[in-house]
Structure formats: structure tokens, C-alpha cells
Design an enzyme around this catalytic site. Structure first.
Site, PDB file in Angstrom:
ATOM      1  N   GLY A  30       0.857  -1.092   0.156  1.00 30.26           N
ATOM      2  CA  GLY A  30       0.162  -0.067   0.114  1.00 30.26           C
ATOM      3  C   GLY A  30       0.811   1.225  -0.045  1.00 30.26           C
ATOM      4  O   GLY A  30       2.145   1.212  -0.365  1.00 30.26           O
ATOM      5  N   ARG A  31       0.318   2.424   0.525  1.00 30.84           N
ATOM      6  CA  ARG A  31       1.054   3.686   0.446  1.00 30.84           C
ATOM      7  C   ARG A  31       2.343   3.584   1.242  1.00 30.84           C
ATOM      8  O   ARG A  31       3.275   4.009   0.772  1.00 30.84           O
ATOM      9  CB  ARG A  31       0.110   4.717   1.294  1.00 30.84           C
ATOM     10  CG  ARG A  31      -1.154   4.856   0.614  1.00 30.84           C
ATOM     11  CD  ARG A  31      -1.879   6.066   1.474  1.00 30.84           C
ATOM     12  NE  ARG A  31      -3.285   6.359   0.862  1.00 30.84           N
ATOM     13  CZ  ARG A  31      -4.420   5.592   1.193  1.00 30.84           C
ATOM     14  NH1 ARG A  31      -4.261   4.772   2.001  1.00 30.84           N
ATOM     15  NH2 ARG A  31      -5.458   5.941   0.582  1.00 30.84           N
ATOM     16  N   ILE A  32       2.523   2.921   2.477  1.00 34.34           N
ATOM     17  CA  ILE A  32       3.491   3.003   3.205  1.00 34.34           C
ATOM     18  C   ILE A  32       4.581   1.817   2.448  1.00 34.34           C
ATOM     19  O   ILE A  32       5.743   2.157   2.678  1.00 34.34           O
ATOM     20  CB  ILE A  32       3.229   2.683   4.721  1.00 34.34           C
ATOM     21  CG1 ILE A  32       2.436   3.555   5.372  1.00 34.34           C
ATOM     22  CG2 ILE A  32       4.588   2.575   5.404  1.00 34.34           C
ATOM     23  CD1 ILE A  32       1.737   3.395   6.638  1.00 34.34           C
ATOM     24  N   SER A  48       1.578  -9.136  -2.117  1.00 32.93           N
ATOM     25  CA  SER A  48       0.358  -8.408  -2.074  1.00 32.93           C
ATOM     26  C   SER A  48      -0.831  -9.258  -2.625  1.00 32.93           C
ATOM     27  O   SER A  48      -0.502 -10.158  -3.585  1.00 32.93           O
ATOM     28  CB  SER A  48       0.318  -6.887  -2.677  1.00 32.93           C
ATOM     29  OG  SER A  48       0.402  -6.834  -4.085  1.00 32.93           O
ATOM     30  N   ARG A  49      -1.953  -8.809  -2.610  1.00 36.76           N
ATOM     31  CA  ARG A  49      -3.007  -9.688  -3.357  1.00 36.76           C
ATOM     32  C   ARG A  49      -3.100  -9.497  -4.762  1.00 36.76           C
ATOM     33  O   ARG A  49      -3.400 -10.428  -5.466  1.00 36.76           O
ATOM     34  CB  ARG A  49      -4.476  -8.990  -2.744  1.00 36.76           C
ATOM     35  CG  ARG A  49      -4.691  -9.442  -1.306  1.00 36.76           C
ATOM     36  CD  ARG A  49      -6.022  -8.919  -0.961  1.00 36.76           C
ATOM     37  NE  ARG A  49      -6.460  -9.202   0.209  1.00 36.76           N
ATOM     38  CZ  ARG A  49      -7.487  -8.770   1.058  1.00 36.76           C
ATOM     39  NH1 ARG A  49      -8.277  -8.060   0.497  1.00 36.76           N
ATOM     40  NH2 ARG A  49      -7.610  -9.137   2.274  1.00 36.76           N
ATOM     41  N   ALA A 103       3.886  -1.867  11.542  1.00 34.74           N
ATOM     42  CA  ALA A 103       2.344  -1.988  11.248  1.00 34.74           C
ATOM     43  C   ALA A 103       1.291  -2.304  12.413  1.00 34.74           C
ATOM     44  O   ALA A 103       0.998  -1.307  12.939  1.00 34.74           O
ATOM     45  CB  ALA A 103       2.054  -3.050  10.194  1.00 34.74           C
ATOM     46  N   ARG A 104       1.303  -3.481  12.848  1.00 35.81           N
ATOM     47  CA  ARG A 104       0.735  -3.708  14.016  1.00 35.81           C
ATOM     48  C   ARG A 104       1.318  -5.116  14.683  1.00 35.81           C
ATOM     49  O   ARG A 104       1.468  -5.933  13.989  1.00 35.81           O
ATOM     50  CB  ARG A 104      -0.920  -4.020  13.631  1.00 35.81           C
ATOM     51  CG  ARG A 104      -1.808  -2.732  13.459  1.00 35.81           C
ATOM     52  CD  ARG A 104      -2.019  -1.588  14.450  1.00 35.81           C
ATOM     53  NE  ARG A 104      -2.721  -0.610  14.213  1.00 35.81           N
ATOM     54  CZ  ARG A 104      -2.293   0.549  13.862  1.00 35.81           C
ATOM     55  NH1 ARG A 104      -0.822   0.624  13.865  1.00 35.81           N
ATOM     56  NH2 ARG A 104      -2.961   1.378  13.761  1.00 35.81           N
ATOM     57  N   GLU A 151       0.198  -4.038  23.419  1.00 36.95           N
ATOM     58  CA  GLU A 151       0.813  -2.510  23.848  1.00 36.95           C
ATOM     59  C   GLU A 151      -0.256  -1.945  25.099  1.00 36.95           C
ATOM     60  O   GLU A 151      -1.534  -2.209  24.975  1.00 36.95           O
ATOM     61  CB  GLU A 151       0.411  -1.689  22.561  1.00 36.95           C
ATOM     62  CG  GLU A 151       1.512  -2.259  21.534  1.00 36.95           C
ATOM     63  CD  GLU A 151       1.526  -1.066  20.463  1.00 36.95           C
ATOM     64  OE1 GLU A 151       0.947  -0.123  20.408  1.00 36.95           O
ATOM     65  OE2 GLU A 151       2.045  -1.448  19.456  1.00 36.95           O
ATOM     66  N   HIS A 170       6.221   2.671  19.618  1.00 31.31           N
ATOM     67  CA  HIS A 170       5.228   2.860  18.698  1.00 31.31           C
ATOM     68  C   HIS A 170       5.048   4.447  18.234  1.00 31.31           C
ATOM     69  O   HIS A 170       4.250   5.336  18.427  1.00 31.31           O
ATOM     70  CB  HIS A 170       3.683   2.760  19.084  1.00 31.31           C
ATOM     71  CG  HIS A 170       2.417   2.464  18.079  1.00 31.31           C
ATOM     72  ND1 HIS A 170       1.656   1.541  18.165  1.00 31.31           N
ATOM     73  CD2 HIS A 170       2.629   2.931  17.035  1.00 31.31           C
ATOM     74  CE1 HIS A 170       0.735   1.812  17.206  1.00 31.31           C
ATOM     75  NE2 HIS A 170       1.426   2.221  16.311  1.00 31.31           N
ATOM     76  N   GLY A 208       5.927   5.744  14.821  1.00 30.82           N
ATOM     77  CA  GLY A 208       5.871   5.363  13.410  1.00 30.82           C
ATOM     78  C   GLY A 208       5.584   6.733  12.731  1.00 30.82           C
ATOM     79  O   GLY A 208       6.180   7.157  11.742  1.00 30.82           O
TER      80      GLY A 208
END
Length: 322
Positions: free
Chosen positions: A158-160, A179-180, A238-239, A268, A286, A288
């Protein structure tokens, strides 16, 4: 006539607050960094016409049902929306927005900061110098890994992810991505789309840039880690729950993975205790999107979404159920 009101769950830059106030909205802010207690969140969500929330706030079905029918929008100061039950919000007629684009470049910079710090053992070296343990230059001391000319694998284009790939050109890196579907922006950069297992097997550096969903939770598990090179370095901005932390600890301890750079964690602000004792991990809190300019842009975009919706207009950056 009663003025419409907005509740901000945690302090945001004043520029965002000013946008809300200048639109004639009454603004209430919870300023404690620890965030709202559950009961307080339920109460405040029901008392206001809009809520500006942040990634640590759990906006689940219970909160949304308490907020309806008065509350018209939850504006998340983040690009990720895994903290919000978007499907329930849609059923209740509550708009959900996020803050894409404005944090893309800043987060990509942070991914590279982690890559460099981890590869060259920067944080470990800093600790040695500060503690007075450094005894001078040594040919075999603190040997790290080269980045220039290596292979970078990007999970999520994606963008990032694309912004991270764009920076790789300066390091003459071969870039693979998973990616998909094909991403023209990535192809234009010379990146090649490959199956996940190929990316894991061939990459020297692996950077995660997918959203947290049921499909991506524990995406990087024991099996995935076992596919990586022993000298590979894993980066996650990301997460946290995308990575199985106990499996990561085991891989780092056993030498099956060289190092990791983490800005996000599964629970977190709690950190898996075993991570804290490892020298081959760089741990950040965290951050970013944590630059002054970016956080101001995030706050302003969230505020503009609230103003637009409460004025009966379309939101600028709406989020739809998956």
C-alpha cells in the site's frame, strides 16, 4: 440552540482543536495520557455528537451502541482502524474515518531507521558506550549486516510499503513484494511481486506493511519465521499482532533469525518480557508517525472529518466495512 459537541479521547495538537472550535463546536478533551477508563469511554461516547479517538482506544460494539443515536462520527487519528468495529458502526449509521496519506512518508522513514539501527547494531552500541564498557576499536567487535545491494522483501504494497520500496533505490536493493494483486507503483520502482514463501526465503530484510485483520493476525508465525534466512532481519511498523511474538523470541534466541526491529507489539503497552533481554532486537514505543508535522496533519485531518460530517457533508477519508 444547543451547540454540537465533540469529545477527544486523548490530547491532540492544538491545530486540530482549533479547527473544531472555529467550526462552532464545543470541544471536550481527556488529557490524561493513560486514556479513558472503560466506563468513562462509554459515558462520553453517548454524550457527544462526534468523537476523535486514537489507536489505543477500543471502539467496539458496546461503545458504538452506547454512542448511537447521538454520535455521528468516530474520527480515528491513525491510518489503521483495527481498534474500531467498522461493521457495527455502519449498521448503526455512525461514520468512521481515518488519517491516510499524511503519515505515509514519516512511517516509511521510521521503518528505514529501524532497518539501519538493527542491521548496524546501533542501539546496542549506544548502550555499550553509555555504560562505559567500550574499550576502543576492535576488528571483530559489533559486526553488523550490510544493507546496500541486499534484497528487501515488503509484505503489503500500500502507501507505506511503496514509500519504503522507493527509498530502497538509494541502497541499490533488489525489492520483492507480496500483495493480493500487482501494484503498478511497485512495478514502476522495479519491485517484483512474488508468493509469500518466496519473499520469506529470498529476502535479507523483511518489512511488514499490512493492516491487522483476521487474515493477517499471526501472519508471521513459527512456520513463516522458519522460511526466512538465518541472517535475515525482520521489521514491523504495522501492527503488533501480525507477528507471533513468542515464535519471534524463539527464532531470535535460537539463531534462526538474525535480528528484528519493532515499533509495535501484540499487547501494547505491554511487551513480551523475553524481548527486553535480547540484544538483537531494537524496540521503539510505537512512534511510526511521531513527528511534529505529521501529528499536526493527522489531528487536522481528523478534525476536518468531524466538521464535515457534523455539517451534513461527506467525510474526507471515510472507512468502509471490509
Amino acid at each position: 440552540m444547543t451547540r454540537l459537541s465533540v469529545y477527544i479521547t486523548r490530547a491532540i495538537p492544538e491545530e486540530g482543536v482549533a479547527i473544531l472550535s472555529e467550526a462552532g463546536l464545543t470541544v471536550h478533551t481527556h488529557r490524561q495520557p493513560s486514556g479513558l477508563e472503560r466506563e468513562e469511554l462509554l459515558k462520553e461516547a453517548a454524550r457527544h455528537d462526534g468523537v476523535v479517538c486514537q489507536a489505543p482506544d477500543r471502539i467496539d460494539a458496546e461503545v458504538l451502541k452506547a454512542a448511537a443515536p447521538r454520535c455521528k462520527i468516530f474520527a480515528n487519528c491513525a491510518v489503521g482502524i483495527d481498534n474500531i468495529d467498522v461493521a457495527t458502526a455502519a449498521k448503526l449509521g455512525i461514520c468512521v474515518t481515518n488519517t491516510p496519506d499524511v503519515l505515509t512518508e514519516t512511517t516509511a522513514d521510521l521503518a528505514w531507521a529501524l532497518m539501519l539501527a538493527t542491521a548496524r547494531r546501533g542501539c546496542e552500541g549506544d548502550r555499550v558506550v553509555r555504560s562505559g564498557q567500550w574499550r576502543g576499536w576492535g576488528m571483530l567487535d559489533y559486526l553488523g549486516a550490510d544493507i546496500f545491494g541486499k534484497t528487501l522483501g515488503i509484505i503489503g504494497a500500500g502507501r507505506i510499503g511503496t514509500a519504503v520500496a522507493r527509498r530502497a533505490a538509494g541502497f541499490d536493493m533488489r525489492v520483492l513484494y507480496f500483495s493480493r494483486g500487482e501494484k503498478k507503483a511497485m512495478s514502476d520502482l522495479g519491485a517484483r511481486r512474488v508468493p509469500m514463501d518466496d519473499l520469506l526465503h529470498e529476502s535479507d530484510f523483511i518489512s511488514i506493511h499490512v493492516p491487522l485483520t483476521d487474515e493477517t493476525r499471526n501472519l508471521i508465525d513459527e512456520r513463516a519465521l522458519g522460511k526466512m534466512k538465518r541472517e535475515a532481519i525482520l521489521i514491523n511498523t504495522a501492527r503488533g499482532p501480525i507477528v507471533d511474538e513468542p515464535a519471534l523470541v524463539a527464532a531470535l534466541n535460537s539463531g534462526k533469525l538474525a535480528a528484528a526491529g519493532l515499533d509495535v507489539y501484540a499487547e501494547e503497552p505491554s511487551i513480551t518480557p523475553a524481548l527486553l533481554g535480547l540484544n538483537n532486537v531494537v524496540l521503539l514505543p510505537h512512534i511510526g508517525s511521531a513527528t511534529v508535522a505529521t501529528r499536526v496533519k493527522m489531528a487536522c485531518l481528523a478534525a476536518k472529518n468531524v466538521v464535515s460530517v457534523l455539517q451534513g457533508k461527506a467525510p474526507l477519508t471515510p472507512v468502509s466495512p471490509r
